[in-house]
Design a protein around this motif. Structure first.
Motif, mmCIF file in Angstrom:
data_model
loop_
_atom_site.group_PDB
_atom_site.id
_atom_site.type_symbol
_atom_site.label_atom_id
_atom_site.label_comp_id
_atom_site.label_asym_id
_atom_site.label_seq_id
_atom_site.Cartn_x
_atom_site.Cartn_y
_atom_site.Cartn_z
ATOM 1 N N VAL A 105 0.864 -1.183 0.000
ATOM 2 C CA VAL A 105 0.000 0.000 0.000
ATOM 3 C C VAL A 105 0.898 1.229 0.000
ATOM 4 N N SER A 106 0.582 2.186 -0.859
ATOM 5 C CA SER A 106 1.309 3.452 -0.844
ATOM 6 C C SER A 106 0.298 4.592 -0.824
ATOM 7 N N ALA A 107 0.767 5.738 -0.347
ATOM 8 C CA ALA A 107 -0.099 6.903 -0.263
ATOM 9 C C ALA A 107 0.685 8.140 -0.678
ATOM 10 N N ALA A 108 -0.054 9.088 -1.235
ATOM 11 C CA ALA A 108 0.490 10.402 -1.568
ATOM 12 C C ALA A 108 -0.486 11.442 -1.043
ATOM 13 N N LEU A 109 0.060 12.572 -0.627
ATOM 14 C CA LEU A 109 -0.767 13.697 -0.197
ATOM 15 C C LEU A 109 -0.485 14.889 -1.094
ATOM 16 N N VAL A 110 -1.533 15.578 -1.484
ATOM 17 C CA VAL A 110 -1.393 16.825 -2.234
ATOM 18 C C VAL A 110 -1.756 17.942 -1.264
ATOM 19 N N THR A 111 -0.803 18.854 -1.049
ATOM 20 C CA THR A 111 -0.972 19.931 -0.079
ATOM 21 C C THR A 111 -2.033 20.924 -0.559
ATOM 22 N N PRO A 112 -2.486 21.806 0.349
ATOM 23 C CA PRO A 112 -3.460 22.814 -0.072
ATOM 24 C C PRO A 112 -2.978 23.708 -1.208
ATOM 25 N N ASP A 113 -1.654 23.883 -1.337
ATOM 26 C CA ASP A 113 -1.148 24.710 -2.436
ATOM 27 C C ASP A 113 -0.694 23.893 -3.646
ATOM 28 N N GLY A 114 -1.031 22.585 -3.679
ATOM 29 C CA GLY A 114 -0.816 21.776 -4.883
ATOM 30 C C GLY A 114 0.461 20.966 -4.939
ATOM 31 N N GLN A 115 1.286 21.001 -3.913
ATOM 32 C CA GLN A 115 2.527 20.217 -3.901
ATOM 33 C C GLN A 115 2.206 18.761 -3.586
ATOM 34 N N GLU A 116 2.730 17.835 -4.412
ATOM 35 C CA GLU A 116 2.505 16.413 -4.137
ATOM 36 C C GLU A 116 3.640 15.858 -3.291
ATOM 37 N N LEU A 117 3.257 15.216 -2.187
ATOM 38 C CA LEU A 117 4.206 14.560 -1.293
ATOM 39 C C LEU A 117 4.022 13.059 -1.459
ATOM 40 N N GLY A 118 5.112 12.357 -1.729
ATOM 41 C CA GLY A 118 5.006 10.909 -1.944
ATOM 42 C C GLY A 118 4.853 10.604 -3.414
ATOM 43 N N PRO A 119 4.457 9.389 -3.716
ATOM 44 C CA PRO A 119 3.903 8.389 -2.815
ATOM 45 C C PRO A 119 4.987 7.711 -1.962
ATOM 46 N N PHE A 120 4.546 7.331 -0.756
ATOM 47 C CA PHE A 120 5.380 6.621 0.190
ATOM 48 C C PHE A 120 4.693 5.311 0.577
ATOM 49 N N PRO A 121 5.479 4.280 0.850
ATOM 50 C CA PRO A 121 4.868 3.024 1.314
ATOM 51 C C PRO A 121 4.241 3.204 2.689
ATOM 52 N N GLN A 122 3.114 2.572 2.883
ATOM 53 C CA GLN A 122 2.429 2.516 4.174
ATOM 54 C C GLN A 122 2.695 1.116 4.718
ATOM 55 N N GLU A 123 3.293 1.036 5.895
ATOM 56 C CA GLU A 123 3.662 -0.261 6.463
ATOM 57 C C GLU A 123 2.528 -0.840 7.301
ATOM 58 N N LEU A 124 2.484 -2.167 7.364
ATOM 59 C CA LEU A 124 1.513 -2.837 8.214
ATOM 60 C C LEU A 124 1.810 -2.501 9.666
ATOM 61 N N VAL A 125 0.781 -2.086 10.393
ATOM 62 C CA VAL A 125 0.920 -1.731 11.800
ATOM 63 C C VAL A 125 -0.014 -2.614 12.618
ATOM 64 N N ASP A 142 -1.194 23.112 7.803
ATOM 65 C CA ASP A 142 -2.538 22.619 8.064
ATOM 66 C C ASP A 142 -3.403 22.976 6.852
ATOM 67 N N GLY A 143 -4.527 22.285 6.711
ATOM 68 C CA GLY A 143 -5.457 22.648 5.640
ATOM 69 C C GLY A 143 -6.066 21.434 4.973
ATOM 70 N N GLU A 144 -6.698 21.687 3.826
ATOM 71 C CA GLU A 144 -7.369 20.623 3.079
ATOM 72 C C GLU A 144 -6.415 19.985 2.073
ATOM 73 N N TYR A 145 -6.202 18.713 2.243
ATOM 74 C CA TYR A 145 -5.314 17.931 1.393
ATOM 75 C C TYR A 145 -6.143 16.986 0.532
ATOM 76 N N THR A 146 -5.501 16.441 -0.492
ATOM 77 C CA THR A 146 -6.034 15.306 -1.235
ATOM 78 C C THR A 146 -5.156 14.115 -0.889
ATOM 79 N N LEU A 147 -5.802 13.004 -0.530
ATOM 80 C CA LEU A 147 -5.089 11.771 -0.210
ATOM 81 C C LEU A 147 -5.313 10.785 -1.339
ATOM 82 N N ARG A 148 -4.226 10.287 -1.905
ATOM 83 C CA ARG A 148 -4.291 9.269 -2.957
ATOM 84 C C ARG A 148 -3.681 7.981 -2.421
#
Length: 191
Positions: A105-125, A142-148
């Motif tokens: 599983v991987s996830a990426a976040l898009v910041t409120p100003d449009g910068q994409e962070l990731g994708p990074f692996p999500q580890e089993l917890v 802080d703010g509204e992000y998009t999570l992929r």
């Protein structure tokens, strides 16, 4: 005697499981869903779910937190350091609601100003209440992000000549307007 009842509309059913076994699997899924809903709605700062094909994908956003990691055969506690958000992803079987282990599983976040962070692996917890895939993140604001979220199909074997022909495709989910308030929970674990 085996069941032919499907677990989803259009599902061909099972060649291996009896009605009782399917009921027990559904009960496991119901219990997991109660824990998921509690985490996403009552504990987390933000959370939600959506169905994508054979998967139910959900998320929860919390403060960054410390965790144990197995290093050289010993558990070592690691506080979140500069991380300021904890992104949890759950992936369930949409047919019966049970958690699906062993995924990539991987996830990426898009910041409120449009910068994409990731994708990074999500580890089993392992969590006392809710298995999930997660990682701590360092977010710029802080703010509204998009999570992929991207899920690769599991490599594990599937039992059941009929019902086993599932979970063979990757899945992508996008969650818009995910409100993130950054925070961190460093703690000293008991000795």
């Amino acid at each position: 005697m085996t069941s032919t009842r499907g677990t989803l509309p259009g599902d061909p059913g099972s060649s291996e499981a009896t009605e009782r076994q399917l009921e027990l699997a559904a009960a496991q899924g119901d219990a997991y869903r109660q824990a998921l809903d509690h985490m996403a709605q009552d504990v987390a700062k933000a959370g939600g779910t959506q169905q994508v094909g054979d998967y139910l994908i959900g998320y929860a956003i919390e403060d960054a937190e410390g965790m144990y990691h197995l290093e050289n055969g010993k558990l070592q506690w690691r506080n979140p350091g500069s991380a300021n958000a904890h992104v949890e992803v759950v992936v369930c079987d949409a047919a019966d609601g049970r958690f699906i282990p062993g995924l990539s599983v991987s996830a990426a976040l898009v910041t409120p100003d449009g910068q994409e962070l990731g994708p990074f692996p999500q580890e089993l917890v392992w969590h006392p209440m809710l298995y999930h895939y997660a990682r701590n993140w360092e977010l710029p604001q802080d703010g509204e992000y998009t999570l992929r979220v991207h899920v690769d199909p599991p490599a594990f074997m599937r039992h059941d000549e009929i019902n086993g022909r599932r979970l063979a495709e990757p899945a992508d989910a996008e969650f818009d307007k995910v409100t993130i308030e950054r925070g961190s929970e460093p703690v000293d674990p008991p000795v």
